[in-house]
Design a protein around this motif. Structure first.
Motif, PDB file in Angstrom:
ATOM      1  N   ARG A  24       5.466  -2.453  -4.657  1.00  0.00           N
ATOM      2  CA  ARG A  24       4.353  -2.751  -3.740  1.00  0.00           C
ATOM      3  C   ARG A  24       4.736  -2.406  -2.307  1.00  0.00           C
ATOM      4  O   ARG A  24       3.938  -1.820  -1.569  1.00  0.00           O
ATOM      5  N   ASN A  28       2.954   0.105   0.198  1.00  0.00           N
ATOM      6  CA  ASN A  28       2.367  -0.367   1.455  1.00  0.00           C
ATOM      7  C   ASN A  28       2.852   0.413   2.666  1.00  0.00           C
ATOM      8  O   ASN A  28       2.107   0.585   3.630  1.00  0.00           O
ATOM      9  N   GLN A  34      -0.268   5.363  -3.569  1.00  0.00           N
ATOM     10  CA  GLN A  34      -1.017   4.308  -4.237  1.00  0.00           C
ATOM     11  C   GLN A  34      -1.286   4.762  -5.665  1.00  0.00           C
ATOM     12  O   GLN A  34      -1.663   5.902  -5.909  1.00  0.00           O
TER      13      GLN A  34
END
Length: 136
Positions: A24, A28, A34
């Motif tokens: 994650r 980010n 993504q």
């Protein structure tokens, strides 16, 4: 680590030997793209995503900073990088590693000198504590 089919985030974390939170985080900050989602909403990672995560994790193991990895990945993503460009970034990283080693050697020497002043007795006075309290 790279599977030849898309895998879910948990399986990716397990195969890469990292936490889901690590994946994650890299998403980010833009190092890892993504992920796609299945119709049921699960994130899935392509073989390319899996290989990219492996690259990032190996780079971190070798001490490359996030910014250095961002630069390396930018070169890779451009598909127009040269070995010379990668070598330049790597040599810059090596210089930083050598500087850290020199700093650690100075630190080890200072700590060894302070520790050598201590006899380890049961008295409350300790030259190590005294050295830590001293102001220069």
């Amino acid at each position: 680590m790279t599977d030849h089919r898309p895998i879910k985030r948990g399986a990716l974390a397990k195969s890469a030997g990292c936490n889901i939170e690590t994946i994650r985080y890299y998403e980010n900050i833009g190092l890892l793209n993504q992920s796609e989602r299945t119709t049921s909403g699960h994130r899935v990672y392509s073989p390319e995503d899996q290989a990219r995560l492996g690259f990032i994790l190996r780079g971190r193991e070798l001490g490359f900073s996030i910014d250095e990895l961002r630069s390396l990945l930018s070169l890779v993503d451009s598909h127009g990088y040269t070995c010379g460009e990668v070598l330049e970034l790597t040599r810059h990283h090596i210089a930083g590693v050598k500087s850290k080693i020199a700093d650690l050697m100075k630190l080890e020497q200072t700590l060894s000198e302070v520790a050598a002043q201590c006899d380890g007795s049961d008295v409350p006075e300790c030259p190590i504590i005294d050295a830590l309290w001293a102001r220069n």
